[in-house]
Design an enzyme around this catalytic site. Structure first.
Site, PDB file in Angstrom:
ATOM      1  N   LYS A   4     -10.915   6.032   6.832  1.00  0.00           N
ATOM      2  CA  LYS A   4     -11.724   6.116   8.052  1.00  0.00           C
ATOM      3  C   LYS A   4     -11.307   7.344   8.864  1.00  0.00           C
ATOM      4  O   LYS A   4     -12.124   8.114   9.322  1.00  0.00           O
ATOM      5  CB  LYS A   4     -11.568   4.836   8.864  1.00  0.00           C
ATOM      6  N   GLU A  61      -0.268   8.102   3.779  1.00  0.00           N
ATOM      7  CA  GLU A  61      -0.252   7.676   2.379  1.00  0.00           C
ATOM      8  C   GLU A  61      -1.449   8.263   1.627  1.00  0.00           C
ATOM      9  O   GLU A  61      -1.313   8.810   0.520  1.00  0.00           O
ATOM     10  CB  GLU A  61      -0.317   6.143   2.271  1.00  0.00           C
ATOM     11  N   GLY A  91     -11.408  -0.448  10.481  1.00  0.00           N
ATOM     12  CA  GLY A  91     -10.883  -0.243   9.128  1.00  0.00           C
ATOM     13  C   GLY A  91     -10.862  -1.529   8.309  1.00  0.00           C
ATOM     14  O   GLY A  91     -11.320  -1.571   7.169  1.00  0.00           O
ATOM     15  N   ARG A  92     -10.360  -2.618   8.912  1.00  0.00           N
ATOM     16  CA  ARG A  92     -10.232  -3.870   8.157  1.00  0.00           C
ATOM     17  C   ARG A  92     -11.567  -4.590   7.981  1.00  0.00           C
ATOM     18  O   ARG A  92     -11.629  -5.632   7.324  1.00  0.00           O
ATOM     19  CB  ARG A  92      -9.187  -4.771   8.816  1.00  0.00           C
ATOM     20  N   GLU A  97      -3.738  -8.152  11.716  1.00  0.00           N
ATOM     21  CA  GLU A  97      -3.908  -6.874  12.421  1.00  0.00           C
ATOM     22  C   GLU A  97      -4.911  -7.043  13.573  1.00  0.00           C
ATOM     23  O   GLU A  97      -4.859  -6.318  14.561  1.00  0.00           O
ATOM     24  CB  GLU A  97      -4.374  -5.767  11.452  1.00  0.00           C
ATOM     25  N   HIS A 106       3.627 -24.696  -8.373  1.00  0.00           N
ATOM     26  CA  HIS A 106       4.945 -24.663  -9.012  1.00  0.00           C
ATOM     27  C   HIS A 106       5.884 -23.708  -8.285  1.00  0.00           C
ATOM     28  O   HIS A 106       6.919 -23.318  -8.827  1.00  0.00           O
ATOM     29  CB  HIS A 106       4.788 -24.252 -10.482  1.00  0.00           C
ATOM     30  N   LYS A 143       4.531   4.838  12.702  1.00  0.00           N
ATOM     31  CA  LYS A 143       4.014   6.105  12.164  1.00  0.00           C
ATOM     32  C   LYS A 143       4.633   7.276  12.922  1.00  0.00           C
ATOM     33  O   LYS A 143       5.060   8.268  12.332  1.00  0.00           O
ATOM     34  CB  LYS A 143       2.489   6.179  12.310  1.00  0.00           C
TER      35      LYS A 143
HETATM   36  O1  F6P Z   1      -2.734  -0.053   9.249  1.00  0.00           O
HETATM   37  C1  F6P Z   1      -3.304   0.768  10.216  1.00  0.00           C
HETATM   38  C2  F6P Z   1      -4.643   1.291   9.769  1.00  0.00           C
HETATM   39  O2  F6P Z   1      -5.140   2.095  10.773  1.00  0.00           O
HETATM   40  C3  F6P Z   1      -5.653   0.195   9.420  1.00  0.00           C
HETATM   41  O3  F6P Z   1      -6.283  -0.326  10.526  1.00  0.00           O
HETATM   42  C4  F6P Z   1      -6.537   0.905   8.469  1.00  0.00           C
HETATM   43  O4  F6P Z   1      -7.314   0.032   7.712  1.00  0.00           O
HETATM   44  C5  F6P Z   1      -5.524   1.663   7.640  1.00  0.00           C
HETATM   45  O5  F6P Z   1      -4.542   2.063   8.577  1.00  0.00           O
HETATM   46  C6  F6P Z   1      -6.061   2.848   6.885  1.00  0.00           C
HETATM   47  O6  F6P Z   1      -6.680   3.762   7.740  1.00  0.00           O
HETATM   48  P1  F6P Z   1      -7.674   4.873   7.240  1.00  0.00           P
HETATM   49  O7  F6P Z   1      -8.843   4.203   6.598  1.00  0.00           O
HETATM   50  O8  F6P Z   1      -8.044   5.652   8.459  1.00  0.00           O
HETATM   51  O9  F6P Z   1      -6.942   5.730   6.237  1.00  0.00           O
END
Ligand code: F6P
Length: 544
Positions: free
Chosen positions: A203, A209, A264-265, A350, A381, A509
């Protein structure tokens, strides 16, 4: 929530319910199942095995009314900026709307651009499926790798695995989410640079990452012989930040837009869901959206007392705020739903892991539940022992489809029976008398019976829901995920928190950005706390 009159009623009812047992509630009322079940959007919910009666349910619905849930729901669906800390509308529901009604944000109807983006997703998917989309050596695509994390990963994985029987043959898909180089290496080991398409889903297009993984994937392609000018044949991207995509070097025609009114979620329904479309085909992606739309229609129109996400949300409030539960387990009796708890952790924790109300005050009650779970029967189990005989109250959602895509012998009836038996065992338990009788009948002497009996007592009275779709299809998958999204919204509204920001994840972060400089530096770190200084030293011992 605490100031609402229904809160006081519920506190009083808690006292009453603390002295009752689910066994008795069932014995007293043969119509309990009929009264506490409902069906919507292809899902059937049995909530009869909960520590509730009509008074509790009436007070819970009163609580929702007094918290202005109906108004809040309308505000969300109509595009009001309910994410007030980020000044954003919350419109994942528009992404799965197939109606004609306009949805306005800042004076603009957003539906035309949603439709246009869906159409582009369809074209991109078909280009790959038909073999028209060629890699740098002229070969069609066989591997599709999604690079994304959090909401740009978990929901996709959940939906894709849920729809396993619908996967288009001839393609393999992979996920790279973590910055852990082991994960990327394992995927790179399995794919072929000539036939791989990377989808960079982010987003913000600023997530550490995702950017690091995307850069590494790009470098790998070049190292494997792909010329710079051919990189566009192997990368697609989705973001609100089209400028950052351009700077990364992904061709404009290979990008899809996203908007700040999609959290995002909550983004699997958007262009971020491109991998879903690639894996199951665009038509099945649309079926997923339509399943969610059916749940949206139910949520937005059914009376609160007959509304599945409302009931699910209220039951969570009842246990967490009045009965002392701290966590909530979601256990699927379907292998294809194995990723659901992971996605729900982000959707729920979140969203509702918050402590501040709109006016800046701190909530004096518990919010966001700890969500966890897995799949049955495996988990029977593992941790079910604690569910049955542990000291904690942990409400459970059992999700058990009535039919399977893969009937083999009696396996599915056994699977469903196990869900049923767990649900029943949690409810009824096993009394001391029953244990004594059982042990005596087995020929055990009185002394030994008395020594062992207490260990074998199962208290029961452990609340649980059964969610029974006919089958896991694209539609029921969409409805199920949407049901949980709305449940989270209901709870956030009652707790008076903003379910749509996530400031809590920022600090780590920011500190990470500072500490990486210390890790890189040859100098010893002395200006942090002693633990951080010491751990950096330990890392450097093995890395310089
Ligand atoms: O974990 C924090 C967050 O901002 C989430 O809300 C989001 O889904 C994720 O990082 C990834 O963000 P992006 O889609 O901007 O890479």
């Amino acid at each position: 929530m605490d100031h609402l009159p229904a809160s006081k009623d519920l506190a009083a009812l808690q006292q009453q319910m603390a002295n009752t047992h689910l066994r008795n509630l069932f014995a007293e009322d043969p119509s309990r199942f009929e009264r506490y079940t409902l069906e919507a959007a292809g899902l059937f919910l049995d909530y009869s095995k909960h520590l509730i009666n009509d008074d509790v349910m009436t007070s819970l619905v009163n609580l929702a009314e007094q918290a202005n849930l109906t108004h809040a729901r309308e505000a969300m669906f109509s595009g009001k900026k309910i994410n007030y800390t980020e000044k954003r509308a919350v419109l994942h529901t528009a992404l799965r709307s197939f109606g004609d009604a306009p949805v306005m944000v800042d004076g603009e109807d957003i539906m035309p651009m949603i439709r246009e983006t869906r159409a582009r997703m369809k074209v991109m998917t078909e280009q790959v499926h038909s073999g028209q989309w060629l890699g740098h050596t002229g070969k069609p695509i066989k591997h599709i790798v999604n690079i994304g994390i959090g909401g740009s990963y978990l929901g996709l994985k959940t939906a894709i695995n849920a729809m396993t029987p619908y996967h288009v043959k001839g393609f393999e898909h992979h996920f790279v989410a973590n910055i852990d180089p082991n994960e990327l290496s394992e995927v790179l080991r399995k794919i072929d640079p000539e036939t791989t398409l990377f989808i960079v889903a982010s987003k913000s297009f600023s997530t550490l990452e995702t950017l690091q993984n995307a850069q590494a994937a790009r470098a790998w392609m070049i190292e494997k012989g792909c010329a710079e000018e051919d990189i566009r044949k192997h990368f697609m991207a989705i973001s609100t930040n089209l400028k950052a995509i351009d700077q990364f070097g992904i061709a404009q025609e290979n990008t899809l837009p996203l908007w700040d009114w999609v959290g995002g979620r909550y983004s699997l329904w958007s262009s971020i869901g491109l991998l879903i479309s690639m894996v199951v085909g665009y038509d099945n992606f649309e079926r997923l959206l339509k399943g969610a739309e059916a749940m949206d229609q139910h949520f937005s129109s059914a009376p609160l007392a007959e509304n599945m996400p409302v009931i699910a949300g209220l039951l969570g409030v009842w246990y967490q705020n009045f009965m002392g539960a701290e966590s909530h387990a979601v256990i699927s009796y379907d292998y294809f739903l194995r990723d659901l708890p992971g996605h729900l952790q982000q959707v729920d924790m979140e969203s509702n892991g918050k402590r501040t109300r709109k006016d800046g005050s701190t909530v004096p009650y518990q919010t966001g539940s700890v969500i966890w779970g897995g799949t049955g029967t495996n988990d029977q189990h593992a941790y079910h022992q604690l569910l049955h005989q542990g000291t904690r109250l942990i409400p459970v959602d059992f999700i058990a489809p009535a039919t399977t895509h893969n009937p083999i012998g009696e396996q599915h009836p056994w699977l469903f029976t196990n869900a049923l038996a767990q649900s029943q065992a949690m409810m009824q338990g096993k009394t001391l008398e029953e244990v004594r009788d059982e042990l005596s009948a087995s020929g055990m002497g009185t002394e030994e019976v008395e020594q062992l009996a207490a260990h074998k007592v199962i208290p029961g009275n452990r609340p649980n829901s059964m969610i029974v779709p006919e089958k896991i299809t694209p539609e029921t998958t969409g409805a199920l995920i949407a049901m949980y999204e709305h449940k989270v919204f209901v709870q956030g509204t009652i707790w008076q928190i903003n379910s749509f920001d996530q400031w809590g994840v920022e600090l780590g972060k920011v500190l990470g950005d500072r500490l990486i400089e210390k890790i890189r530096s040859k100098e010893e770190t002395t200006d942090q706390d002693s633990s951080t200084n010491g751990l950096i030293k330990r890392f450097k011992q093995f890395n310089h």
